[in-house]
Write an enzyme that holds these catalytic residues in place. Structure first.
Site, PDB file in Angstrom:
ATOM      1  N   ASP A  13       0.803  -1.199  -0.021  1.00  0.00           N
ATOM      2  CA  ASP A  13      -0.154   0.174   0.168  1.00  0.00           C
ATOM      3  C   ASP A  13       0.711   1.325   0.114  1.00  0.00           C
ATOM      4  O   ASP A  13       2.157   1.134   0.324  1.00  0.00           O
ATOM      5  CB  ASP A  13      -0.842  -0.132   1.224  1.00  0.00           C
ATOM      6  N   ASP A  32     -10.715   2.481  -3.481  1.00  0.00           N
ATOM      7  CA  ASP A  32     -11.258   1.989  -2.013  1.00  0.00           C
ATOM      8  C   ASP A  32     -12.791   2.112  -2.072  1.00  0.00           C
ATOM      9  O   ASP A  32     -13.444   1.835  -1.196  1.00  0.00           O
ATOM     10  CB  ASP A  32     -10.904   2.962  -1.015  1.00  0.00           C
TER      11      ASP A  32
HETATM   12  C1  DGJ Z   1      -5.720   2.049   1.977  1.00  0.00           C
HETATM   13  C2  DGJ Z   1      -5.984   0.757   0.954  1.00  0.00           C
HETATM   14  O1  DGJ Z   1      -6.491   1.220  -0.115  1.00  0.00           O
HETATM   15  C3  DGJ Z   1      -7.267  -0.164   1.767  1.00  0.00           C
HETATM   16  O2  DGJ Z   1      -7.358  -1.182   0.958  1.00  0.00           O
HETATM   17  C4  DGJ Z   1      -6.656  -0.536   2.978  1.00  0.00           C
HETATM   18  O3  DGJ Z   1      -5.668  -1.431   2.693  1.00  0.00           O
HETATM   19  C5  DGJ Z   1      -6.056   0.694   3.974  1.00  0.00           C
HETATM   20  N1  DGJ Z   1      -5.180   1.470   3.118  1.00  0.00           N
HETATM   21  C6  DGJ Z   1      -5.390   0.227   5.400  1.00  0.00           C
HETATM   22  O4  DGJ Z   1      -5.025   1.190   5.945  1.00  0.00           O
END
Ligand code: DGJ
Length: 697
Positions: A451, A519
Site C-alpha cells: 500500500d 477504495d
Molecule cells: C488503503 C487501502 O486502499 C485499503 O484497502 C486498506 O488497505 C487501507 N489503506 C489500510 O490502511
C-alpha cells in the site's frame, strides 16, 4: 511484422499498421506516417523551408524526438544542459540497428550531439500478431563531463489529421479513480500529469486520441506510459492544426545528472493505432498479459481473495481472523489476506508504520497460529504492508528521524499522520527489503498487498548530489525491492495499492501482479471505475471486492455486488460474520460460478457492450474459445419507458449456433442473430444484474 530500413527510411510494420520515419537532409529524424499500411516505396521525406520571419521550417515538421532549444517553441521531448552553460542539445541521426527477438523485432535508431558526445537511442519494439509498439529512449553520456538532463520523455508522437482529436483520459480523486473524460484538443496544450510522487488518482499516464470513434469504428491512437511516479502527457495542437503528444516522466522539479560514461533509460510507452476503442482495449489487454506483467503469474488466473480490512479494520487478532477465514474458505476463497493493523503499535492510523514486526499484544504467538489455521483451511495467506511510509510515532522514526524526506527548515506536513520515507537512501532500501524478506522467511506468506497512502511533500533528500533525482529514484527503488522480493521468494504475488488506485498503471504492472483500483466499493460507482480502468489496463489484474460498505449507504443486493465484482478478479471484503445463511449460500454459488468462468474473464477478449454514459445501462462481454460470458447491470433509474434494453453481443462466430442461458431461460440462436438483433432484457429493477452464458453448439 517486420522492420524495413531503406536508405534513410525506417518502417515498422505491425499486424495492421505502419509506423514510418526518415532522416531529412539536415540529419533530423522525421515522422512520416502512423496508421494503415502503404507501399513502403511511396514514403518520402519533404524538405522543410523557412516560411517567414516568425515561422521556421521546424514549425511545419514532424519530428520523432525533438530537443528543447533552437527554433522549437512547442513542447519538446528532451532538454539537457552542458557543463559550459549551453542549454541546447542538438540530436542528429547517427546510425541504426535491428535486432531479432523471441517474438518480434527491435529497431534502435541512434541520434547524436557530436559536440557534447551525447547519444539518444530511440528504441522501438514490435511483437508478432499485435499493433502495439513499445517505445523508450536510452541516453548515454560519452563525454568526460556531467550532463544535466532536464526533460527525458519516453516518446514524441505526431498524428495525421489536421482536425481536432478528442482526448480520452480521467479526472479522478481518491475513491473516484478512472472517471473518464472526453476533451477536444483544439488549441494550446492539454496536460495530464501527476506531481504527487506516485501515479495519483487524478489523470492516467496515457493519451487516447480519436476522431468519430466508438467501440467498433473510427481511428484511435493511444500510448500508455509504464511509470508509477510523476508523469506528464502533453497533447498540443499547433497553429497549423497538427496534433502532437509528448509522454514521459514529469520535468517538474526534476533533473538528472548523467555522469561521464553513464546511461539513462526512460520508462517504456506502449502505443498503437486501432479501429475503435474495443480493439484498443483488447490489444492492450492481450499484450500486457503476454509482454508486460511479471512472467511468473502472467498467464495464471488470480485466486479468489478474501481481505479482512472492511470487516475488522485495525482490530486484528488470531481468533477473529481465523473465524473470518473459516467462513471465507467455506465460501470458496483461495487466499486469505490480513490487512492493516498487525504490526508495531498499530491500533489506528496514528502509529506503527515502519515497525514491520508482529504486534505481540494482538498476536502473542506470532502469526504462525493464524497462518497454519488459514492453510489448514486450504487457503494461502497474504499480508498488508505500507513499506514506503513511517509514522512519527514509531520506533523506526524515533531511531531514524532523518529517513523521511525533509527540509531542516520546513515543517514536515503529515497526511494520514504519516511521512514518506526517503527511498533513495540505500540504508532505507535495505531496511525495507530486509524487514519484508525476514517476514517472508519466517512465515509462509504467498501474497503481499503493498500500500502507499499519501503523496510526497518537503522533498529534501540531502543524500543525493542532485536532489531533483529523487522523484525518479524513489520509483525505481520501489520497483527494485518488489523485484528482489519476488526473486527471493518464488511463488510470491504482490498487489499494488495506493489508497485504492493511486498506483494502478502499466509501470506498476511491470512489477506487481495485480492492482487495487479503488477504495470505493459501491457497485454502481465501481462500474464507472472498472470501465475507466478497462480502457488500457489488463482485466485480470483488476482486483474487485464484494463488500458491505454500500449495503449500508446505498442498499443493493448481494447478487448485484457479485455481478459487478465478477467482471474483474473476484475478491471478497465484507464482514462475513454478519452474513446470513442465505448470503453465505449465495456467495458460495457465485464463487463457484466465477471459478467456471474465471479463465474467460481474466484472459478472454473483452467488450464494453453498453455503458451508463452511452446506453443508460452497463454490460460487458468476455469471450474465449470455450465460452462467452456477458454481465448486464441495470440502470439506477426505473423509468417505465426505459424498461427494455437490447444487448447486442460481440466477437461471436456469425455462422455458429450458441446456446444462450440466463435466469431460467435457455435458447439457441446463431452468432449473426445475437450480434445483429441481440436480445431484449427487462432491466427495470435498479441495482440488479444478469449473467448470460453462451456456449457454442
Ligand atoms: C488503503 C487501502 O486502499 C485499503 O484497502 C486498506 O488497505 C487501507 N489503506 C489500510 O490502511
Amino acid at each position: 511484422m517486420s522492420v524495413y530500413t531503406e536508405k534513410n527510411l525506417f518502417v515498422l510494420e505491425t499486424k495492421n499498421t505502419h509506423y514510418a520515419m526518415a532522416v531529412d537532409c539536415e540529419g533530423h529524424l522525421r515522422h512520416l506516417h502512423w496508421g494503415g499500411k502503404c507501399k513502403v516505396k511511396d514514403y518520402f521525406c519533404s524538405e522543410t523551408e523557412e516560411r517567414n520571419s516568425n515561422h521556421s521550417g521546424a514549425d511545419f515538421a514532424k519530428y520523432e524526438y525533438m530537443t528543447y532549444g533552437g527554433v522549437i517553441y512547442r513542447p519538446s521531448a528532451f532538454a539537457a544542459a552542458f557543463s559550459d552553460g549551453c542549454r541546447q542539445a542538438e540530436l542528429q541521426y547517427s546510425d541504426f540497428s535491428v535486432f531479432d527477438e523471441e517474438n518480434g523485432s527491435r529497431l534502435e535508431i541512434t541520434l547524436k550531439d557530436e559536440e557534447y558526445s551525447l547519444e539518444a537511442t530511440l528504441v522501438y519494439r514490435i511483437t508478432d500478431g499485435s499493433d502495439i509498439i513499445e517505445r523508450s529512449v536510452r541516453i548515454a553520456n560519452n563525454s568526460d563531463k556531467d550532463i544535466t538532463l532536464n526533460k527525458i520523455s519516453s516518446g514524441e508522437f505526431n498524428f495525421p489529421s489536421l482536425k481536432p482529436y478528442i482526448s480520452t483520459n480521467a479526472n479522478g480523486a481518491w475513491a473516484s479513480e478512472f472517471r473518464l473524460t472526453k476533451t477536444p484538443v483544439e488549441s494550446g496544450v492539454l496536460t495530464y500529469e501527476s506531481r504527487k510522487g506516485n501515479t495519483g488518482h487524478g489523470n492516467c499516464p496515457y493519451f487516447i486520441l480519436s476522431q468519430n470513434a466508438d467501440e467498433n469504428h473510427g481511428g484511435v491512437y493511444f500510448g500508455a506510459l509504464a511509470w508509477s511516479g510523476n508523469f506528464r502527457i502533453e497533447i498540443s495542437r499547433d497553429f497549423a492544426g497538427v496534433t502532437r503528444a509528448v509522454a514521459g516522466i514529469s520535468d517538474m522539479d526534476f533533473s538528472y545528472t548523467l555522469k561521464s560514461g553513464e546511461t539513462f533509460t526512460t520508462p517504456s510507452v506502449f502505443c498503437g493505432y486501432t479501429q475503435g476503442f474495443a480493439e484498443m482495449s483488447n490489444q492492450m489487454n492481450r499484450y500486457a498479459v503476454d509482454n508486460i506483467l511479471p512472467k511468473e503469474f502472467a498467464k495464471e488466473p488470480l485466486p479468489v481473495l478474501y481481505n479482512s480490512w472492511e470487516a475488522t479494520g485495525f482490530d486484528v487478532n488470531c481468533k477473529d481472523q481465523l473465524e473470518l477465514a473459516k467462513i471465507a474458505a467455506d465460501i470458496g476463497c483461495e487466499l486469505f489476506v490480513m490487512d492493516d493493523g498487525w504490526f508495531g503499535q498499530r491500533n489506528d492510523d496514528h502509529a506503527g508504520l515502519g515497525d514491520w514486526f508482529v504486534n505481540k499484544e494482538k498476536f502473542p504467538d506470532g502469526l504462525k497460529p493464524l497462518i497454519d489455521g488459514v492453510k489448514a483451511l486450504g487457503m494461502k495467506f497474504g499480508l498488508w504492508f505500507e513499506p514506503e511510509m513511517v509514522n512519527p510515532d514509531s520506533d523506526l522514526f524515533r531511531e531514524h528521524p532523518d529517513w523521511a524526506y525533509h527540509y531542516p527548515t520546513r515543517k514536515a506536513q503529515l497526511m494520514r499522520n504519516q511521512l514518506v520515507l526517503n527511498m533513495t537512501r540505500s540504508d532505507v532500501q535495505e531496511y525495507i527489503f530486509n524487514r519484508l524478506d525476514a517476514m517472508l522467511n519466517e512465515y509462509d506468506i504467498s501474497y503481499i498487498k503493498w500500500d502507499m497512502n499519501r503523496p510526497f511533500s518537503e522533498t529534501g533528500a540531502e543524500n543525493l548530489q542532485n536532489p531533483q533525482e529523487l522523484w525518479y529514484r524513489h520509483v525505481t527503488a520501489v520497483y527494485d525491492i518488489v523485484d528482489r522480493l519476488k526473486a527471493a521468494h518464488p511463488g510470491l504475488q504482490i498487489e499494488s495499492c495506493a489508497s485504492g488506485g493511486g498506483r494502478a498503471e502499466l509501470g506498476a504492472l511491470s512489477h506487481y501482479d495485480m492492482v487495487w483500483t479503488s477504495d470505493n466499493t459501491d457497485p454502481v460507482d465501481r462500474l464507472y471505475i472498472q470501465e475507466g480502468y478497462s480502457m488500457l489496463y489488463p482485466i485480470k489484474c483488476m482486483r474487485a471486492w464484494v463488500t458491505d460498505t454500500n449495503r449500508r449507504e446505498r442498499p443493493n443486493d448481494l447478487d448485484f455486488r457479485f455481478i459487478v465484482s465478477m467482471q474483474g478478479s473476484l475478491s471478497l471484503g465484507g464482514n462475513l460474520h454478519e452474513y446470513t445463511k442465505e448470503e453465505i449460500e449465495k456467495s458460495k454459488k457465485y464463487v463457484a460460478l466465477y471459478k467456471e468462468i474465471r479463465n474467460t474473464v481474466q484472459f478472454g477478449d473483452f467488450y464494453r457492450l453498453a455503458t451508463y454514459e452511452n446506453n443508460g445501462f452497463y454490460a460487458t462481454q468476455y469471450n474465449d474459445d470455450s465460452q462467452s460470458v456477458v454481465f448486464v447491470c441495470s440502470p439506477a433509474t426505473s423509468f417505465f419507458n426505459d424498461r427494455l434494453r437490447t444487448v447486442l453481443f460481440k466477437g461471436l462466430d456469425a455462422h455458429a449456433d450458441y446456446c444462450v442461458s440466463f435466469d431460467d431461460c435457455q435458447f439457441t440462436k446463431s452468432g449473426s442473430y445475437l450480434m445483429n438483433v441481440g436480445i431484449s432484457l427487462d432491466l427495470t429493477r435498479p441495482f440488479t444484474g444478469k449473467i448470460i452464458r453462451l456456449k457454442r453448439m
